[in-house]
Design a protein around this motif. Structure first.
Motif, PDB file in Angstrom:
ATOM      1  N   GLY A  40      70.090  69.507 -31.814  1.00 17.89           N
ATOM      2  CA  GLY A  40      70.201  68.828 -32.347  1.00 17.89           C
ATOM      3  C   GLY A  40      68.929  68.021 -32.618  1.00 17.89           C
ATOM      4  N   GLY A  41      68.028  67.991 -31.566  1.00 27.05           N
ATOM      5  CA  GLY A  41      66.928  67.260 -31.175  1.00 27.05           C
ATOM      6  C   GLY A  41      66.800  65.997 -31.863  1.00 27.05           C
ATOM      7  N   GLU A  42      66.045  65.348 -32.712  1.00 27.66           N
ATOM      8  CA  GLU A  42      65.866  63.987 -34.249  1.00 27.66           C
ATOM      9  C   GLU A  42      67.768  63.446 -34.395  1.00 27.66           C
ATOM     10  N   SER A  43      67.895  64.831 -34.434  1.00 27.87           N
ATOM     11  CA  SER A  43      68.878  64.521 -35.859  1.00 27.87           C
ATOM     12  C   SER A  43      70.614  65.297 -35.017  1.00 27.87           C
ATOM     13  N   ALA A  44      70.659  64.934 -32.853  1.00 32.02           N
ATOM     14  CA  ALA A  44      71.955  65.599 -32.499  1.00 32.02           C
ATOM     15  C   ALA A  44      73.076  63.938 -32.321  1.00 32.02           C
ATOM     16  N   SER A  45      73.971  64.564 -32.274  1.00 37.31           N
ATOM     17  CA  SER A  45      74.846  63.328 -32.095  1.00 37.31           C
ATOM     18  C   SER A  45      75.255  63.098 -30.404  1.00 37.31           C
ATOM     19  N   ILE A  46      74.974  62.636 -29.971  1.00 33.61           N
ATOM     20  CA  ILE A  46      75.314  62.320 -28.257  1.00 33.61           C
ATOM     21  C   ILE A  46      77.244  61.946 -27.711  1.00 33.61           C
ATOM     22  N   THR A  47      76.542  62.325 -26.969  1.00 35.58           N
ATOM     23  CA  THR A  47      78.128  62.682 -26.612  1.00 35.58           C
ATOM     24  C   THR A  47      77.866  62.928 -24.952  1.00 35.58           C
ATOM     25  N   PRO A  48      78.800  62.454 -23.496  1.00 39.59           N
ATOM     26  CA  PRO A  48      79.872  60.899 -23.804  1.00 39.59           C
ATOM     27  C   PRO A  48      78.704  60.155 -24.656  1.00 39.59           C
ATOM     28  N   LEU A  49      79.782  58.526 -24.321  1.00 38.54           N
ATOM     29  CA  LEU A  49      79.525  57.136 -24.859  1.00 38.54           C
ATOM     30  C   LEU A  49      78.369  56.853 -23.462  1.00 38.54           C
ATOM     31  N   GLU A  50      78.819  57.178 -22.413  1.00 48.34           N
ATOM     32  CA  GLU A  50      77.646  57.529 -20.767  1.00 48.34           C
ATOM     33  C   GLU A  50      76.438  57.532 -21.208  1.00 48.34           C
ATOM     34  N   ASP A  51      75.955  58.592 -21.919  1.00 50.30           N
ATOM     35  CA  ASP A  51      74.571  59.535 -21.927  1.00 50.30           C
ATOM     36  C   ASP A  51      73.602  58.823 -23.002  1.00 50.30           C
ATOM     37  N   LEU A  52      74.340  57.536 -24.104  1.00 50.32           N
ATOM     38  CA  LEU A  52      74.210  56.696 -25.617  1.00 50.32           C
ATOM     39  C   LEU A  52      73.193  55.976 -24.091  1.00 50.32           C
ATOM     40  N   PHE A 399      54.244  76.303 -39.101  1.00 48.43           N
ATOM     41  CA  PHE A 399      54.972  74.580 -39.741  1.00 48.43           C
ATOM     42  C   PHE A 399      55.561  73.767 -39.370  1.00 48.43           C
ATOM     43  N   ILE A 400      55.739  72.336 -39.655  1.00 45.33           N
ATOM     44  CA  ILE A 400      55.885  71.527 -39.179  1.00 45.33           C
ATOM     45  C   ILE A 400      56.930  70.588 -40.413  1.00 45.33           C
ATOM     46  N   SER A 401      58.107  70.198 -39.192  1.00 41.87           N
ATOM     47  CA  SER A 401      59.356  69.148 -40.797  1.00 41.87           C
ATOM     48  C   SER A 401      58.894  67.759 -40.378  1.00 41.87           C
ATOM     49  N   ARG A 402      58.828  67.643 -41.519  1.00 46.17           N
ATOM     50  CA  ARG A 402      58.761  65.613 -41.107  1.00 46.17           C
ATOM     51  C   ARG A 402      60.255  65.346 -40.216  1.00 46.17           C
ATOM     52  N   THR A 403      59.631  63.623 -40.120  1.00 45.13           N
ATOM     53  CA  THR A 403      60.741  63.018 -39.661  1.00 45.13           C
ATOM     54  C   THR A 403      61.351  62.858 -40.451  1.00 45.13           C
ATOM     55  N   TYR A 404      63.330  62.015 -39.929  1.00 46.23           N
ATOM     56  CA  TYR A 404      63.655  62.403 -41.337  1.00 46.23           C
ATOM     57  C   TYR A 404      63.151  60.974 -41.244  1.00 46.23           C
ATOM     58  N   ASP A 405      63.590  60.196 -42.464  1.00 44.82           N
ATOM     59  CA  ASP A 405      63.454  59.272 -43.295  1.00 44.82           C
ATOM     60  C   ASP A 405      64.386  58.569 -43.375  1.00 44.82           C
ATOM     61  N   ALA A 406      64.754  57.221 -44.115  1.00 44.23           N
ATOM     62  CA  ALA A 406      65.370  55.935 -43.850  1.00 44.23           C
ATOM     63  C   ALA A 406      66.409  56.038 -44.978  1.00 44.23           C
ATOM     64  N   THR A 407      66.745  57.000 -45.056  1.00 44.84           N
ATOM     65  CA  THR A 407      67.361  57.464 -46.982  1.00 44.84           C
ATOM     66  C   THR A 407      68.695  57.414 -46.327  1.00 44.84           C
ATOM     67  N   THR A 408      69.764  57.456 -46.851  1.00 45.72           N
ATOM     68  CA  THR A 408      71.582  57.741 -46.127  1.00 45.72           C
ATOM     69  C   THR A 408      71.702  58.893 -46.495  1.00 45.72           C
ATOM     70  N   HIS A 409      71.209  59.833 -47.481  1.00 46.34           N
ATOM     71  CA  HIS A 409      71.586  61.228 -47.330  1.00 46.34           C
ATOM     72  C   HIS A 409      70.292  62.368 -47.052  1.00 46.34           C
ATOM     73  N   PHE A 410      71.617  63.435 -46.592  1.00 50.25           N
ATOM     74  CA  PHE A 410      70.153  64.315 -46.733  1.00 50.25           C
ATOM     75  C   PHE A 410      69.245  65.261 -47.976  1.00 50.25           C
ATOM     76  N   GLU A 411      69.179  64.416 -49.232  1.00 54.07           N
ATOM     77  CA  GLU A 411      68.533  65.063 -50.030  1.00 54.07           C
ATOM     78  C   GLU A 411      66.964  65.626 -49.913  1.00 54.07           C
ATOM     79  N   THR A 412      66.140  64.372 -48.993  1.00 52.90           N
ATOM     80  CA  THR A 412      64.935  65.209 -48.670  1.00 52.90           C
ATOM     81  C   THR A 412      64.695  65.395 -47.562  1.00 52.90           C
ATOM     82  N   THR A 413      65.324  65.969 -46.847  1.00 50.78           N
ATOM     83  CA  THR A 413      64.994  67.324 -45.943  1.00 50.78           C
ATOM     84  C   THR A 413      65.266  68.168 -46.700  1.00 50.78           C
TER      85      THR A 413
END
Length: 445
Positions: A40-52, A399-413
């Motif tokens: 997931g890199g930057e777009s990961a979901s962190i589990t368990p809560l201790e890791d967060l 080929f380098i991807s852009r960092t995820y922006d502040a939009t609330t959906h994935f259209e720009t991704t």
């Protein structure tokens, strides 16, 4: 590992995983590595809560009131999927949907004068909404009917507007829409973060509003979907797709060097071994000298023990705070999900506030959003640089991807994915290319 590959991918963020999936389906030999021990890199979901807690350097362990640590899957980057948007199309075409379950977000809300109002999702809701007065509603309805009938290929639907020349500001004027309705349309429906769009040709905005209403029409409550167990499931789904088509995956691989010869990438060195390649895809963290900073995003993950006030006790929602309402240039967003999505312990809610940083005191900037969430049990604050590649990678084949922006959906991704695809292959992105091949030799049931 000492082999020759068509494409090497570094980082398992969503952009990288979708591209490696597409390349594998198209018969390319792909090696996919990540220096992290998780997907997931930057777009990961962190589990368990201790890791967060560890990740955000919060002392001690989570209190008992937070329930079991492993019941949590907390997204680092808050986003929803537009039900009729490009990412859903990619999921459907690749059949990655078979690995995921989605829920519709219960509602979208917009902030006005210190209060939040539901964004109407049906005609009946629109007529009952206290967001605008009666005459305003009639004019707004006329505008929405115009947008629904608008067809770029049929000039009869233009009604005197030139989609490529008339600005959106002029279109609003034609329908006599007031400032509040303009704010609401541009930010809660077309989902722009700033007001720059007002002076640009109107066709882009009209298409964005169409996307919103078509997404809404699919499920009725809101136009947004969210995967059970968190957004980290998305990159993993596409990684499975790549693996089915022969892609090789390696996590926890330190990347020592990207080897470039005569200005062109020829391989990657990891743990003393070299894998050769013709092309390389990676996120900015692997090539700090080839990217530049174009801004920052602040994100605050808030754990709550209650739904957000005035949302009708929704267990998931989005709140948009248009910039005009809080004297800013860009909007503030709140994405809220909860135990109903298997991302938090029973009775807990996760609200993530995000916006583009505009001042030296970013935490002050998001105060209006945090006030809507009180009381907050625990906050995790991050400020990330927005990084973009310095060049298109045509010469280096990096080929380098852009960092995820502040939009609330994935259209720009998805736009970034299509753009990288075009730069790599020289041809326009075509959803058909993503379809699983019928004589799928790895046949899954």
């Amino acid at each position: 590992m000492n082999e020759e590959y068509d494409v090497i991918v570094l980082g398992t963020g969503l952009t990288e995983c979708i591209l490696s999936g597409i390349m594998s389906v198209n018969g390319k030999k792909v090696l996919h590595m990540d220096q992290n021990p998780y997907y997931g890199g930057e777009s990961a979901s962190i589990t368990p809560l201790e890791d967060l807690y560890k990740r955000f350097k919060i002392p001690g362990s989570p209190p008992e009131s937070m329930g079991r640590g492993r019941d949590w899957n907390v997204d680092l980057i808050p986003k929803f999927l537009m039900a009729n948007g490009q990412l859903v199309k990619m999921l459907l075409y690749t059949e990655v949907t078979r690995y995921l379950d989605f829920k519709v977000t219960e509602g979208s809300f917009v902030y006005k004068g210190g209060k939040i109002y539901k964004v109407p999702s049906t005609e009946a809701e629109a007529l009952a909404s206290s967001l605008m007065g009666l005459f305003e509603k009639r004019r707004f309805r006329k505008f929405l009917v115009y947008v629904a009938n608008f067809d770029e290929k049929d000039p009869r639907t233009f009604e005197g507007i030139d989609p490529k020349k008339t600005t959106m500001r002029e279109v609003y004027k034609k329908f006599d829409l007031g400032q509040d309705v303009i704010d609401f349309t541009g930010h809660a429906l077309a989902l722009y973060r700033t007001d720059d769009y007002l002076d640009q040709p109107c066709y882009e905005t009209i298409n964005r509003i169409k996307l919103y209403s078509e997404s809404l029409a699919r499920y009725g409550k809101s136009p947004y979907l969210y995967p059970l167990y968190g957004l980290g499931e998305l990159p993993q789904g596409f990684a499975r797709l790549s693996a089915i088509y022969g892609g090789t995956y390696m996590l926890n691989k330190p990347i020592e060097e990207i080897i470039v010869q005569n200005g062109k990438v020829i391989g990657v060195k990891s743990e003393g071994e070299i894998a050769r390649c013709k092309q390389l895809i990676c996120d900015p963290s692997y090539v700090k000298d080839r990217v530049e900073k174009v801004g920052q995003v602040i994100r605050v993950i808030c754990i709550l023990s209650h739904p957000i006030k005035n949302t009708n006790d929704a267990n998931s929602c989005q709140i948009i705070i248009p910039q005009n309402q809080v004297n800013r240039k860009s909007d503030i967003y709140v994405c809220m999900i909860s135990f109903a999505h298997n991302v938090a312990a029973q009775g807990k809610y996760i609200a993530i506030v995000s916006t583009t940083v505009e001042t030296k005191e970013p935490e002050k900037e998001i105060r209006p959003a945090l006030e809507l969430l009180e009381p907050i049990e625990q906050k995790f604050v991050s400020i990330s640089d927005l990084l973009v590649p310095k060049d298109l990678g045509m010469e280096s084949q990096i080929f380098i991807s852009r960092t995820y922006d502040a939009t609330t959906h994935f259209e720009t991704t998805c736009d970034d994915i299509k753009n990288i695809y075009k730069r790599m292959t020289g041809s326009e992105f075509d959803f058909e290319e993503m379809k699983r091949k019928k004589n799928d030799i790895y046949g899954e049931d």
